[in-house]
Design a protein around this motif. Sequence first.
Motif, mmCIF file in Angstrom:
data_model
loop_
_atom_site.group_PDB
_atom_site.id
_atom_site.type_symbol
_atom_site.label_atom_id
_atom_site.label_comp_id
_atom_site.label_asym_id
_atom_site.label_seq_id
_atom_site.Cartn_x
_atom_site.Cartn_y
_atom_site.Cartn_z
ATOM 1 N N GLY A 35 1.010 -1.003 0.067
ATOM 2 C CA GLY A 35 0.458 -0.296 -0.565
ATOM 3 C C GLY A 35 1.280 1.162 -0.104
ATOM 4 O O GLY A 35 1.989 1.277 0.035
ATOM 5 N N SER A 36 0.187 2.133 -0.366
ATOM 6 C CA SER A 36 0.529 4.097 -0.402
ATOM 7 C C SER A 36 1.813 3.804 0.819
ATOM 8 O O SER A 36 0.959 3.662 2.503
ATOM 9 C CB SER A 36 0.525 4.918 -1.073
ATOM 10 O OG SER A 36 -1.052 4.870 -0.124
ATOM 11 N N LEU A 209 -4.186 -6.020 -0.457
ATOM 12 C CA LEU A 209 -3.244 -4.691 -1.125
ATOM 13 C C LEU A 209 -4.418 -2.873 0.191
ATOM 14 O O LEU A 209 -5.457 -3.960 0.559
ATOM 15 C CB LEU A 209 -4.288 -3.851 -2.233
ATOM 16 C CG LEU A 209 -4.262 -2.480 -2.370
ATOM 17 C CD1 LEU A 209 -2.755 -1.649 -3.057
ATOM 18 C CD2 LEU A 209 -4.421 -2.102 -4.101
ATOM 19 N N LEU A 210 -3.867 -2.468 0.675
ATOM 20 C CA LEU A 210 -3.891 -1.610 2.368
ATOM 21 C C LEU A 210 -4.527 -0.303 1.283
ATOM 22 O O LEU A 210 -3.216 0.529 0.893
ATOM 23 C CB LEU A 210 -3.380 -2.129 3.208
ATOM 24 C CG LEU A 210 -2.749 -2.781 3.962
ATOM 25 C CD1 LEU A 210 -1.704 -2.779 4.609
ATOM 26 C CD2 LEU A 210 -4.274 -3.456 4.777
ATOM 27 N N LYS A 211 -5.282 0.304 2.123
ATOM 28 C CA LYS A 211 -5.815 1.488 2.107
ATOM 29 C C LYS A 211 -6.206 2.477 3.149
ATOM 30 O O LYS A 211 -7.136 1.819 3.822
ATOM 31 C CB LYS A 211 -6.685 2.107 1.000
ATOM 32 C CG LYS A 211 -6.948 3.735 0.589
ATOM 33 C CD LYS A 211 -7.296 4.017 -0.655
ATOM 34 C CE LYS A 211 -8.181 5.603 -0.138
ATOM 35 N NZ LYS A 211 -9.051 6.266 -1.661
ATOM 36 N N VAL A 216 -8.800 -2.964 0.979
ATOM 37 C CA VAL A 216 -9.411 -2.528 -0.764
ATOM 38 C C VAL A 216 -9.227 -4.358 -1.022
ATOM 39 O O VAL A 216 -10.887 -4.561 -1.298
ATOM 40 C CB VAL A 216 -8.521 -2.076 -0.942
ATOM 41 C CG1 VAL A 216 -9.285 -1.700 -2.961
ATOM 42 C CG2 VAL A 216 -7.761 -0.619 -0.108
ATOM 43 N N GLN A 217 -8.226 -4.859 -1.478
ATOM 44 C CA GLN A 217 -8.212 -6.367 -1.538
ATOM 45 C C GLN A 217 -7.569 -7.632 -1.781
ATOM 46 O O GLN A 217 -5.712 -6.624 -0.592
ATOM 47 C CB GLN A 217 -8.255 -6.355 -3.436
ATOM 48 C CG GLN A 217 -8.576 -7.451 -4.025
ATOM 49 C CD GLN A 217 -7.969 -7.199 -5.590
ATOM 50 O OE1 GLN A 217 -8.474 -6.133 -6.231
ATOM 51 N NE2 GLN A 217 -8.750 -8.604 -6.728
ATOM 52 N N PRO A 228 -8.743 -7.023 -10.233
ATOM 53 C CA PRO A 228 -9.031 -5.834 -9.427
ATOM 54 C C PRO A 228 -10.469 -5.374 -9.005
ATOM 55 O O PRO A 228 -11.326 -5.053 -10.163
ATOM 56 C CB PRO A 228 -8.197 -4.461 -10.576
ATOM 57 C CG PRO A 228 -8.531 -4.333 -11.753
ATOM 58 C CD PRO A 228 -8.308 -6.186 -12.357
ATOM 59 N N VAL A 229 -10.746 -5.119 -7.879
ATOM 60 C CA VAL A 229 -11.611 -4.829 -7.232
ATOM 61 C C VAL A 229 -12.566 -3.615 -7.369
ATOM 62 O O VAL A 229 -13.879 -3.393 -7.631
ATOM 63 C CB VAL A 229 -12.318 -5.470 -5.768
ATOM 64 C CG1 VAL A 229 -11.816 -6.122 -5.409
ATOM 65 C CG2 VAL A 229 -11.083 -4.151 -5.156
ATOM 66 N N ASN A 230 -11.327 -2.377 -7.537
ATOM 67 C CA ASN A 230 -12.412 -0.604 -8.159
ATOM 68 C C ASN A 230 -11.093 -0.277 -8.814
ATOM 69 O O ASN A 230 -10.289 -1.254 -8.686
ATOM 70 C CB ASN A 230 -12.823 -0.599 -6.765
ATOM 71 C CG ASN A 230 -11.366 -0.428 -5.693
ATOM 72 O OD1 ASN A 230 -10.580 -0.491 -5.981
ATOM 73 N ND2 ASN A 230 -11.808 -0.351 -4.634
#
Length: 391
Positions: A35-36, A209-211, A216-217, A228-230
């Motif tokens: 993630g970022s 994958l984090l936000k 997130v996924q 990809p979910v979004n």
Amino acid sequence: MIELVDLVKSYDGVTNVVDGLNLTINSGELVVLIGSSGSGKSTILRMINRLNSITGGDILIDGESIQKKNPIELRRGIGYVIQKVGLMPHMTVGENIEMVPKLLGWDKKTRRKQAMAMLARVDLPAKEYYPRYPGELSGGQQQRIGVARALAVNPEVILMDEPFSALDPITREQLQQEILALQDELHKTIVFVTHDMDEALKIADRIALLKDGEIVQYSTPEELLRNPVNEYVREFVGNDRLWQTPEFLYARDIMRTNVTRISMKRTAAQAIEMMKDKDTYVGYVIDTESRPAKRFRGEVSMQQLKNARGRKMAEIMNPDAVFVYDHTNMAEVLSLMQEQNYKRVPVLNRDHCVVGYINRSALLNIITDVMPSAGSDDPVELTAETITEAA
């Protein structure tokens, strides 16, 4: 198994860095947290070994809450590898690897034997490296020592916090493959933090994958690339990586297998005859005494051999030859060959042995064989022009 249950972390009592997160990591899985900056990935990692306290929820390892365990004992039973390595500069390599075994009361003979075994496991000659000091080693060698130290007491769980991010690309690739090889052998439960999606796709069994402290996924690399979910996931992964073809294509699906493998002990004259028999103009030099046997050490061309009569492969070969692994996907192969203008690259397996090569002809065949089944919106463009530029 590691279970994160309604996990919350707040440093100020107002903002949640990790916000009600649920995640299950099965035994023997290598799971990547990505993630970022500020997404909570390193915070989660440090909560697993209680370097960060838990604000809410819980973390279970094999069904037992880590909050019921003594933090020091917990950490001694979990391998931990960080970006800065954290080797003690005043201690030898052997002493660094033996730190936790010593704290656990292992006797000197057993500690030394284990340290020597761990050095061999990370592909560093034990007798040579055991007495050396961290300052005498390259960054890649230091990170290998960090991995050896994390494995020293044979922990079931290993945490890795961006361990390779400060290394050059070639060393980083090599260490990624070392981790995969070790995982194939040892089947540890590994939680690996990175900010590099390419790295995540290469090594992960599953990717979270984090936000903003939430997942997130959470899926396999293949699923992440295909579905990809979004839009956030799509943008984070990058359109150049997304695959919409029915199957992944890997180097092993593309490569030619009529390779000439030449022992380091062979002379130029012997190598020329071997290459003539195979009708090839590039040979791949292997170490027949390595463990595992026949590891790739470099490459030689017919032109080099003709100008080096009487010399052996170890003196002639290019030891820095660029290669790909058999599970490297098609997009990466194309990118490498295009950016570096390579006409041919060897393909290695996870034991670092040559199993084939990819050249312009092999890539051109992909256009004929694959493009009819690929959709018109493929983000990876496999065109004659692209292949010609890459080769």
